[in-house]
Write a protein that holds these residues in place. Structure first.
Motif, PDB file in Angstrom:
ATOM      1  N   TRP A 300       0.839  -1.206   0.000  1.00 48.58           N
ATOM      2  CA  TRP A 300       0.000   0.000   0.000  1.00 48.58           C
ATOM      3  C   TRP A 300       0.873   1.254   0.000  1.00 48.58           C
ATOM      4  CZ3 TRP A 300      -4.331  -1.001   4.205  1.00 48.58           C
ATOM      5  CH2 TRP A 300      -5.233  -1.962   3.698  1.00 48.58           C
ATOM      6  N   ALA A 301       1.924   1.257   0.823  1.00 50.98           N
ATOM      7  CA  ALA A 301       2.792   2.429   0.900  1.00 50.98           C
ATOM      8  C   ALA A 301       3.471   2.696  -0.433  1.00 50.98           C
ATOM      9  CB  ALA A 301       3.837   2.222   1.996  1.00 50.98           C
ATOM     10  N   CYS A 302       3.892   1.651  -1.109  1.00 48.24           N
ATOM     11  CA  CYS A 302       4.504   1.791  -2.426  1.00 48.24           C
ATOM     12  C   CYS A 302       3.514   2.415  -3.412  1.00 48.24           C
ATOM     13  CB  CYS A 302       4.976   0.431  -2.928  1.00 48.24           C
ATOM     14  SG  CYS A 302       5.589   0.439  -4.640  1.00 48.24           S
ATOM     15  N   ARG A 303       2.296   1.909  -3.429  1.00 50.93           N
ATOM     16  CA  ARG A 303       1.293   2.422  -4.372  1.00 50.93           C
ATOM     17  C   ARG A 303       0.909   3.863  -4.044  1.00 50.93           C
ATOM     18  NH1 ARG A 303      -2.907  -1.391  -6.988  1.00 50.93           N
ATOM     19  NH2 ARG A 303      -1.008  -1.596  -8.240  1.00 50.93           N
ATOM     20  N   LEU A 304       0.742   4.165  -2.753  1.00 48.68           N
ATOM     21  CA  LEU A 304       0.384   5.530  -2.389  1.00 48.68           C
ATOM     22  C   LEU A 304       1.508   6.498  -2.771  1.00 48.68           C
ATOM     23  CD1 LEU A 304      -1.652   7.443  -1.104  1.00 48.68           C
ATOM     24  CD2 LEU A 304      -0.586   6.973   1.120  1.00 48.68           C
ATOM     25  N   HIS A 305       2.747   6.058  -2.659  1.00 48.66           N
ATOM     26  CA  HIS A 305       3.869   6.887  -3.107  1.00 48.66           C
ATOM     27  C   HIS A 305       3.700   7.278  -4.565  1.00 48.66           C
ATOM     28  CE1 HIS A 305       7.872   7.196  -5.130  1.00 48.66           C
ATOM     29  NE2 HIS A 305       8.031   8.094  -4.190  1.00 48.66           N
ATOM     30  N   GLN A 326       4.727  16.873  -0.983  1.00 50.46           N
ATOM     31  CA  GLN A 326       6.092  16.444  -1.267  1.00 50.46           C
ATOM     32  C   GLN A 326       6.723  15.762  -0.072  1.00 50.46           C
ATOM     33  OE1 GLN A 326       7.429  16.498  -4.417  1.00 50.46           O
ATOM     34  NE2 GLN A 326       8.864  15.120  -3.394  1.00 50.46           N
ATOM     35  N   MET A 327       6.426  16.234   1.125  1.00 51.75           N
ATOM     36  CA  MET A 327       6.967  15.571   2.317  1.00 51.75           C
ATOM     37  C   MET A 327       6.419  14.156   2.445  1.00 51.75           C
ATOM     38  SD  MET A 327       7.182  18.546   5.252  1.00 51.75           S
ATOM     39  CE  MET A 327       5.730  19.479   4.766  1.00 51.75           C
ATOM     40  N   ALA A 328       5.130  13.971   2.128  1.00 54.21           N
ATOM     41  CA  ALA A 328       4.540  12.630   2.166  1.00 54.21           C
ATOM     42  C   ALA A 328       5.172  11.739   1.109  1.00 54.21           C
ATOM     43  CB  ALA A 328       3.031  12.714   1.963  1.00 54.21           C
ATOM     44  N   VAL A 329       5.362  12.282  -0.088  1.00 55.25           N
ATOM     45  CA  VAL A 329       5.993  11.513  -1.165  1.00 55.25           C
ATOM     46  C   VAL A 329       7.409  11.112  -0.773  1.00 55.25           C
ATOM     47  CG1 VAL A 329       6.888  11.667  -3.529  1.00 55.25           C
ATOM     48  CG2 VAL A 329       4.575  12.490  -3.000  1.00 55.25           C
ATOM     49  N   ASP A 330       8.156  12.037  -0.214  1.00 52.22           N
ATOM     50  CA  ASP A 330       9.544  11.742   0.176  1.00 52.22           C
ATOM     51  C   ASP A 330       9.590  10.643   1.236  1.00 52.22           C
ATOM     52  OD1 ASP A 330      10.382  13.685  -1.573  1.00 52.22           O
ATOM     53  OD2 ASP A 330      10.690  15.224  -0.029  1.00 52.22           O
ATOM     54  N   TRP A 331       8.666  10.676   2.206  1.00 49.80           N
ATOM     55  CA  TRP A 331       8.675   9.654   3.244  1.00 49.80           C
ATOM     56  C   TRP A 331       8.263   8.294   2.688  1.00 49.80           C
ATOM     57  CZ3 TRP A 331       5.360   6.299   5.779  1.00 49.80           C
ATOM     58  CH2 TRP A 331       5.859   5.721   6.946  1.00 49.80           C
ATOM     59  N   LEU A 332       7.280   8.273   1.804  1.00 44.97           N
ATOM     60  CA  LEU A 332       6.786   7.020   1.247  1.00 44.97           C
ATOM     61  C   LEU A 332       7.757   6.414   0.238  1.00 44.97           C
ATOM     62  CD1 LEU A 332       3.072   8.111   0.720  1.00 44.97           C
ATOM     63  CD2 LEU A 332       3.821   6.274   2.236  1.00 44.97           C
ATOM     64  N   ARG A 333       8.695   7.199  -0.252  1.00 47.78           N
ATOM     65  CA  ARG A 333       9.637   6.723  -1.274  1.00 47.78           C
ATOM     66  C   ARG A 333      10.409   5.484  -0.811  1.00 47.78           C
ATOM     67  NH1 ARG A 333      14.945   7.612  -3.048  1.00 47.78           N
ATOM     68  NH2 ARG A 333      15.139   7.864  -5.322  1.00 47.78           N
ATOM     69  N   GLN A 334      10.644   5.376   0.479  1.00 45.01           N
ATOM     70  CA  GLN A 334      11.420   4.243   1.006  1.00 45.01           C
ATOM     71  C   GLN A 334      10.723   2.901   0.777  1.00 45.01           C
ATOM     72  OE1 GLN A 334      11.396   4.095   5.488  1.00 45.01           O
ATOM     73  NE2 GLN A 334      10.057   5.886   5.252  1.00 45.01           N
ATOM     74  N   PHE A 335       9.417   2.933   0.496  1.00 50.60           N
ATOM     75  CA  PHE A 335       8.658   1.703   0.305  1.00 50.60           C
ATOM     76  C   PHE A 335       8.461   1.346  -1.184  1.00 50.60           C
ATOM     77  CE2 PHE A 335       7.368   3.630   4.314  1.00 50.60           C
ATOM     78  CZ  PHE A 335       7.601   2.591   5.192  1.00 50.60           C
ATOM     79  N   ASP A 336       9.032   2.166  -2.064  1.00 54.80           N
ATOM     80  CA  ASP A 336       8.875   1.951  -3.499  1.00 54.80           C
ATOM     81  C   ASP A 336      10.209   1.464  -4.065  1.00 54.80           C
ATOM     82  OD1 ASP A 336       8.560   2.091  -6.252  1.00 54.80           O
ATOM     83  OD2 ASP A 336       7.402   3.952  -6.186  1.00 54.80           O
ATOM     84  N   PRO A 337      10.334   0.169  -4.374  1.00 59.96           N
ATOM     85  CA  PRO A 337      11.602  -0.377  -4.846  1.00 59.96           C
ATOM     86  C   PRO A 337      12.129   0.330  -6.091  1.00 59.96           C
ATOM     87  CG  PRO A 337      10.090  -2.150  -4.299  1.00 59.96           C
ATOM     88  CD  PRO A 337       9.301  -0.875  -4.246  1.00 59.96           C
TER      89      PRO A 337
END
Length: 342
Positions: A300-305, A326-337
Motif C-alpha cells: 500500500w505504501a509503495c502504491r500511495l507513493h 512532497q513531504m509525504a511523497v519523500d517519506w513514502l519513497r522508502q517503500f517503493d523499490p
C-alpha cells in the motif's frame, strides 16, 4: 466476524485515535492502480469478503463508541448539523427503519429490534440505550427520527429527494465531512454540489451519466463507491465552517512528523432507495489511517507513493494536499523499490 470495540478515543485536541492491526487490515485502500484520476467508480453494493467493510450495508467497527461520542460533541456545539426539510419526514422514518433493521440483523451482539405493529422496541447495547417508541410518532423518541438513529450509526448521512429528474440534498446528519457543509449544500441538486471538482467539472457528461445511474437505483439494490482525500491528524470534523480550527494544521507537517500527522481519509459512499418516499439514503462512512499505520502494509505504501507523486496538480490542490504532498511523497519513497533504485 464479531466487532471488538475500543475504549473511548478522541478525534480532536489530544487525538488519541489509532487503528489496531485488525482495523488496518480491513481499511478500504482506494487505489487499484499506481495512478489516480477522478472517476465515478460506482458498483452494486453486494456483500463481499466476510469481515471487510463491504460485508454489510452499514459498517460498524472498533471505533464505534468513540465516533458516536464525537458526533454528540459536534451536535452539542452545532445542532444544525442535522436538518430535515418538512417534506422529508417520511424519508427520515424510513432511514430509521433501514438502519435499525440492518444493524440488528448484522450485529446482533450489540443491537436488537422488536416490532409489534407500530410499537417498536430498540436496544443498543454498545451505547446502553433501551427505547420503546411508536413508529411514525416523533413525540415518542428523545430526538427526531433521523437524528435519533444517526446518533447511533457510524457515517454521515444525506437524504436525497428525487424530483424534476435530479436529486436534492434536503435532509441529513453531517458531523464529519471532508471540507463541506450540510448547511451550505442543503437544497442543492446533485449537479450543483459536484461542479467544483477540477478537471471534471467542465466535463458535465461525467456527472450527468452518474446522475442517470443513481436516479435508476432500485429498492433493495444499493450501490457504492470509494472516494479519498487526506487529513492532518485523525480529525473527523473538517467541515467548512470549522476551517479556522483545522486549516492551519496543514502547516504543521514536517519531514519528522509527516508519517504520524498525515492521514489517508477514505469515504465508503453508499446509496440506497427508500421504498415509500422514493428518496435515496446516501451514507458517507469515513475511515482514517496514518501514513505510519498504512506503511505496515508495504505494498500500500509503495502504491500511495506513486499515486501522490504523479497526482495532477489541480487535483492535489483541490484535495488540499499541496503544502505537505512532497513531504509525504519523500517519506513514502522508502517503500517503493523502483524509486529507491532510481
Amino acid at each position: 466476524m464479531s466487532v471488538v470495540m475500543k475504549p473511548l478515543e478522541t478525534y480532536r485536541d489530544d487525538f488519541t485515535f489509532s487503528n489496531s492491526p485488525q482495523a488496518i487490515a480491513r481499511f478500504p485502500f482506494p487505489f487499484p492502480e499506481d495512478n489516480y484520476m477522478y472517476s465515478v467508480n460506482i458498483e452494486p453494493a453486494t456483500p463481499r469478503e466476510p469481515g471487510s467493510v463491504f460485508e454489510h450495508w452499514f459498517d460498524i467497527d472498533e471505533h464505534y463508541v468513540s465516533e458516536m461520542a464525537e458526533r454528540a460533541r459536534v451536535l452539542e456545539r452545532d445542532p444544525d448539523r442535522c436538518l430535515v426539510m418538512p417534506h422529508m419526514a417520511l424519508a427520515a422514518w424510513e432511514t430509521l427503519e433501514m438502519l435499525m433493521t440492518h444493524l440488528a440483523v448484522d450485529y446482533p451482539e450489540y443491537f436488537s429490534l422488536d416490532r409489534d405493529g407500530d410499537q417498536w422496541h430498540w436496544t443498543n447495547r454498545a451505547l446502553g440505550i433501551e427505547q420503546a417508541f411508536t413508529f411514525g410518532d416523533a413525540s415518542t423518541l428523545p430526538y427526531e427520527p433521523l437524528e435519533y438513529i444517526t446518533r447511533q450509526a457510524q457515517a454521515d448521512f444525506a437524504l436525497l429527494d428525487q424530483r424534476d429528474g435530479n436529486l436534492f440534498m434536503d435532509a441529513g446528519m453531517v458531523t464529519g465531512p471532508a471540507d463541506w457543509s450540510i448547511k451550505f449544500d442543503a437544497g442543492m441538486s446533485f449537479l450543483d454540489w459536484h461542479t467544483p471538482v477540477p478537471g471534471v467539472a467542465h466535463k458535465m457528461g461525467v456527472f450527468e451519466r452518474a446522475l442517470k445511474y443513481l436516479l435508476n437505483v432500485q429498492v433493495g439494490h444499493p450501490v457504492r463507491r470509494l472516494n479519498w482525500t487526506m487529513t492532518i491528524n485523525p480529525r473527523l470534523d473538517t467541515a467548512s465552517e470549522t476551517f479556522h480550527e483545522w486549516g492551519h494544521e496543514r502547516g504543521l507537517v514536517t519531514p519528522e512528523n509527516v508519517a504520524k500527522l498525515v492521514h489517508l481519509r477514505v469515504e465508503l459512499q453508499f446509496l440506497a432507495r427508500l421504498p415509500r418516499s422514493n428518496a435515496e439514503l446516501f451514507s458517507i462512512r469515513t475511515y482514517l489511517v496514518s501514513l505510519e499505520e498504512l506503511a505496515t502494509n508495504p505494498a500500500w505504501a509503495c502504491r500511495l507513493h506513486r499515486v501522490l507523486r504523479d497526482l495532477p496538480e489541480a487535483l492535489a490542490d483541490y484535495k488540499g494536499l499541496t503544502r505537505y504532498r512532497q513531504m509525504a511523497v519523500d517519506w513514502l519513497r522508502q517503500f517503493d523499490p523502483e524509486a529507491k533504485a532510481a
